[in-house]
Design a protein around this motif. Structure first.
Motif, PDB file in Angstrom:
ATOM      1  N   ARG A 266      28.306  39.233   2.175  1.00 18.52           N
ATOM      2  CA  ARG A 266      29.008  38.709   0.998  1.00 18.52           C
ATOM      3  C   ARG A 266      29.804  37.453   1.345  1.00 18.52           C
ATOM      4  NH1 ARG A 266      30.678  40.523  -4.051  1.00 18.52           N
ATOM      5  NH2 ARG A 266      31.541  38.713  -5.132  1.00 18.52           N
ATOM      6  N   LEU A 267      30.396  37.439   2.525  1.00 14.59           N
ATOM      7  CA  LEU A 267      31.137  36.259   2.947  1.00 14.59           C
ATOM      8  C   LEU A 267      30.209  35.054   3.104  1.00 14.59           C
ATOM      9  CD1 LEU A 267      33.704  37.706   5.506  1.00 14.59           C
ATOM     10  CD2 LEU A 267      34.160  36.820   3.228  1.00 14.59           C
ATOM     11  N   CYS A 268      29.012  35.283   3.664  1.00 10.78           N
ATOM     12  CA  CYS A 268      28.035  34.191   3.784  1.00 10.78           C
ATOM     13  C   CYS A 268      27.681  33.638   2.406  1.00 10.78           C
ATOM     14  CB  CYS A 268      26.774  34.677   4.486  1.00 10.78           C
ATOM     15  SG  CYS A 268      26.978  34.989   6.253  1.00 10.78           S
ATOM     16  N   GLU A 269      27.485  34.539   1.451  1.00  9.58           N
ATOM     17  CA  GLU A 269      27.146  34.125   0.088  1.00  9.58           C
ATOM     18  C   GLU A 269      28.277  33.316  -0.537  1.00  9.58           C
ATOM     19  OE1 GLU A 269      25.803  36.211  -4.157  1.00  9.58           O
ATOM     20  OE2 GLU A 269      26.121  37.436  -2.355  1.00  9.58           O
TER      21      GLU A 269
ATOM     22  N   CYS B 135      20.838  42.920   5.173  1.00 11.32           N
ATOM     23  CA  CYS B 135      21.577  41.895   5.910  1.00 11.32           C
ATOM     24  C   CYS B 135      20.681  40.709   6.281  1.00 11.32           C
ATOM     25  CB  CYS B 135      22.190  42.507   7.163  1.00 11.32           C
ATOM     26  SG  CYS B 135      23.097  41.330   8.177  1.00 11.32           S
ATOM     27  N   LEU B 136      19.518  40.991   6.860  1.00 16.71           N
ATOM     28  CA  LEU B 136      18.612  39.920   7.271  1.00 16.71           C
ATOM     29  C   LEU B 136      18.136  39.088   6.080  1.00 16.71           C
ATOM     30  CD1 LEU B 136      16.482  41.769   9.981  1.00 16.71           C
ATOM     31  CD2 LEU B 136      18.215  40.014  10.371  1.00 16.71           C
ATOM     32  N   SER B 137      17.905  39.731   4.963  1.00 14.20           N
ATOM     33  CA  SER B 137      17.454  38.985   3.790  1.00 14.20           C
ATOM     34  C   SER B 137      18.563  38.090   3.255  1.00 14.20           C
ATOM     35  CB  SER B 137      16.974  39.945   2.695  1.00 14.20           C
ATOM     36  OG  SER B 137      18.049  40.703   2.166  1.00 14.20           O
ATOM     37  N   TRP B 138      19.816  38.561   3.302  1.00 15.39           N
ATOM     38  CA  TRP B 138      20.932  37.731   2.850  1.00 15.39           C
ATOM     39  C   TRP B 138      21.140  36.541   3.788  1.00 15.39           C
ATOM     40  CZ3 TRP B 138      20.604  40.923  -0.969  1.00 15.39           C
ATOM     41  CH2 TRP B 138      21.417  40.786  -2.081  1.00 15.39           C
ATOM     42  N   LEU B 139      21.009  36.773   5.093  1.00 13.25           N
ATOM     43  CA  LEU B 139      21.133  35.678   6.052  1.00 13.25           C
ATOM     44  C   LEU B 139      20.039  34.637   5.833  1.00 13.25           C
ATOM     45  CD1 LEU B 139      21.948  37.655   9.333  1.00 13.25           C
ATOM     46  CD2 LEU B 139      23.541  36.383   7.880  1.00 13.25           C
ATOM     47  N   GLN B 140      18.833  35.093   5.509  1.00 14.41           N
ATOM     48  CA  GLN B 140      17.732  34.174   5.238  1.00 14.41           C
ATOM     49  C   GLN B 140      18.050  33.288   4.042  1.00 14.41           C
ATOM     50  OE1 GLN B 140      14.965  33.363   6.753  1.00 14.41           O
ATOM     51  NE2 GLN B 140      14.148  32.074   5.110  1.00 14.41           N
ATOM     52  N   ARG B 141      18.724  33.840   3.070  1.00 10.61           N
ATOM     53  CA  ARG B 141      19.003  33.073   1.852  1.00 10.61           C
ATOM     54  C   ARG B 141      20.166  32.090   2.011  1.00 10.61           C
ATOM     55  NH1 ARG B 141      19.346  38.121  -2.236  1.00 10.61           N
ATOM     56  NH2 ARG B 141      17.591  39.254  -1.359  1.00 10.61           N
ATOM     57  N   TYR B 142      21.190  32.511   2.750  1.00  9.08           N
ATOM     58  CA  TYR B 142      22.435  31.754   2.698  1.00  9.08           C
ATOM     59  C   TYR B 142      22.815  31.029   3.991  1.00  9.08           C
ATOM     60  CZ  TYR B 142      22.963  34.351  -1.632  1.00  9.08           C
ATOM     61  OH  TYR B 142      22.755  34.866  -2.881  1.00  9.08           O
TER      62      TYR B 142
ATOM     63  N   ALA C   2      14.983  41.920  -1.344  1.00  9.44           N
ATOM     64  CA  ALA C   2      15.082  41.896   0.120  1.00  9.44           C
ATOM     65  C   ALA C   2      13.714  42.091   0.766  1.00  9.44           C
ATOM     66  CB  ALA C   2      16.050  42.979   0.599  1.00  9.44           C
ATOM     67  N   PHE C   3      12.934  43.029   0.246  1.00 11.21           N
ATOM     68  CA  PHE C   3      11.578  43.237   0.767  1.00 11.21           C
ATOM     69  C   PHE C   3      10.742  41.967   0.621  1.00 11.21           C
ATOM     70  CE2 PHE C   3      12.249  47.942   0.015  1.00 11.21           C
ATOM     71  CZ  PHE C   3      12.134  48.298   1.342  1.00 11.21           C
ATOM     72  N   ASN C   4      10.799  41.348  -0.544  1.00 10.01           N
ATOM     73  CA  ASN C   4      10.004  40.141  -0.783  1.00 10.01           C
ATOM     74  C   ASN C   4      10.438  38.992   0.120  1.00 10.01           C
ATOM     75  OD1 ASN C   4       8.508  41.402  -2.809  1.00 10.01           O
ATOM     76  ND2 ASN C   4       9.876  40.730  -4.444  1.00 10.01           N
ATOM     77  N   THR C   5      11.734  38.846   0.294  1.00 10.86           N
ATOM     78  CA  THR C   5      12.250  37.758   1.135  1.00 10.86           C
ATOM     79  C   THR C   5      11.767  37.892   2.568  1.00 10.86           C
ATOM     80  OG1 THR C   5      14.246  37.477  -0.224  1.00 10.86           O
ATOM     81  CG2 THR C   5      14.345  36.686   2.058  1.00 10.86           C
ATOM     82  N   LEU C   6      11.897  39.086   3.135  1.00  6.75           N
ATOM     83  CA  LEU C   6      11.510  39.277   4.529  1.00  6.75           C
ATOM     84  C   LEU C   6       9.993  39.319   4.705  1.00  6.75           C
ATOM     85  CD1 LEU C   6      14.199  41.719   5.964  1.00  6.75           C
ATOM     86  CD2 LEU C   6      14.166  39.223   5.874  1.00  6.75           C
ATOM     87  N   ASP C   7       9.261  39.776   3.700  1.00  5.22           N
ATOM     88  CA  ASP C   7       7.793  39.689   3.760  1.00  5.22           C
ATOM     89  C   ASP C   7       7.357  38.234   3.897  1.00  5.22           C
ATOM     90  OD1 ASP C   7       7.018  42.356   3.662  1.00  5.22           O
ATOM     91  OD2 ASP C   7       7.018  42.427   1.469  1.00  5.22           O
TER      92      ASP C   7
END
Length: 376
Positions: free
Chosen positions: A89-92, A126-133, A359-364
């Motif tokens: 959330r902080l990254c976002e 977590c990994l999907s949020w890091l990928q986005r932000y 999250a599944f779609n992002t990491l896929d």
């Protein structure tokens, strides 16, 4: 260049303690500038939902290092539940408020054998949020860190699998902090002509290792030696640990590689530079379409071991082995999700099915990009 070091949670603050121990041990105040303000205090914000870890930081506050106002703690934990946590959330929020800034995350992935029943969901989200932000993610899987830390200790203990090196949690955190210092502590290569550091290292690391937004997970490894600087041997000890292929036998490749050398023997590395960089390029299987895949920084001082005749090589690569970890997380999280296991723990804090699907779609997509890396 302004820089803020943000430590979040028990793991983040424990690694941070080891990091600051290395940084504050430097005798050169000028090199501390990117991580210290002009008043001599640390440019860090320390956040934890429990007070036990940050108590040690408050001891350093009394020594004049940390600002007391920058240490933020609660009185209750987060139950190892991503939906009730802070870091992502902080990254976002940081990305939303400072869209032009650069975010480099240091992330420790849990042991594959399991730490909590929710760890695969937590890792997925977590990994999907890091990928986005985030712009770059220095990823340290606990299983790999354990092996690296074990290789540097002589102590042995008996476990269920026999006699094994005894590795403490502080030793694992110290290994991660050492890799970070090897990469991010100011280097001569990036200083001004007057040898003043302006804090380019984190930005330059992101620029040269993460040129494509779809691939931003970074693998780091380090070797430290004393005595005569035989850089070819040091390089060999590094590349031996590089993952060669995924579980299906497909060879790994690298988008780009950064090598940082630090030596108390002045610029001895320069005599071996070309052969070392060529060896790294081939060992990491750099993609052929990147015209400048290997970058190199040098410094005539080794902060990791200030004693005479010490040298270190820290290598960071945007390496397709990240897909192996992400694929494992995806598989285990999908199994749990299809069984609808533990989802109520997330729904009670506002995490819905849509968050999991995204999250599944992002990491896929990340796995697909890294899998096709060597074919482009």
């Amino acid at each position: 260049m302004s820089l803020i070091w943000l430590q979040v949670g028990q793991c983040g603050n424990q690694i941070g303690q080891e990091w600051w121990q290395i940084i504050t041990s430097s005798g050169d105040d000028a090199d501390r500038y990117p991580y210290f303000s002009r008043d001599g205090l640390i440019n860090a914000i320390c956040v934890d939902s429990e007070p036990k870890v940050v108590r040690r930081l408050r001891q350093q506050v009394r020594k004049g290092y940390f600002r007391d106002a920058n240490i933020i703690s609660g009185q209750r934990g987060r139950g190892n539940n991503w939906a009730y946590g802070l870091g992502s959330r902080l990254c976002e929020e940081i990305r939303d408020h400072y869209p032009a800034g650069h975010l480099l995350s240091v992330t420790a992935a849990p042991h594959e054998s399991g730490e909590t029943p929710l760890q695969h969901y937590n890792a997925l989200l977590c990994l999907s949020w890091l990928q986005r932000y985030c712009d770059g993610v220095l990823l340290f899987p606990n299983d790999e860190v354990l092996k690296r830390a074990a290789s540097t200790t002589d102590k042995k203990s008996y476990t269920s699998s026999g006699l094994q090196p005894a590795v403490s949690l502080p030793a694992m955190n110290a290994h991660i902090a050492s890799c970070l210092a090897g990469l991010l502590y100011p280097v001569y290569s990036l200083k001004t002509k007057s040898t003043i550091s302006i804090g380019l290292e984190p930005w330059e690391l992101i620029r040269c290792l993460c040129p494509m937004a779809s691939m931003k997970y970074l693998h780091a490894v380090q070797a430290c030696r004393r005595g005569t600087a035989f850089w070819d041997k040091v390089t060999s000890s590094v590349v031996q640990t590089v993952p060669r292929a995924n579980p299906q036998g497909r060879l790994h490749h690298s988008l780009s590689v950064l090598a940082v050398t630090r030596s108390s023997q002045d610029y001895s590395f320069l005599l071996s530079r070309d052969s070392v960089l060529t060896k790294l390029k081939h060992s990491y299987r750099c993609v052929s379409w990147n015209p400048f895949p290997v970058h190199c920084w040098t410094d005539p001082q080794n902060i990791l071991d200030p004693s005479n005749h010490s040298h270190s090589l820290t290598v960071c690569a945007n390496h397709s082995s990240a897909a192996d970890l992400i694929t494992s997380v995806l598989g285990r999280a999908r199994t749990m999700y299809d069984a609808r296991a533990y989802l109520h723990w997330y729904r009670r804090y506002g995490c819905e099915d849509g968050d999991f699907h995204e999250a599944f779609n992002t990491l896929d997509s990340v796995v697909e990009e890294y899998t096709n890396l060597g074919q482009q």
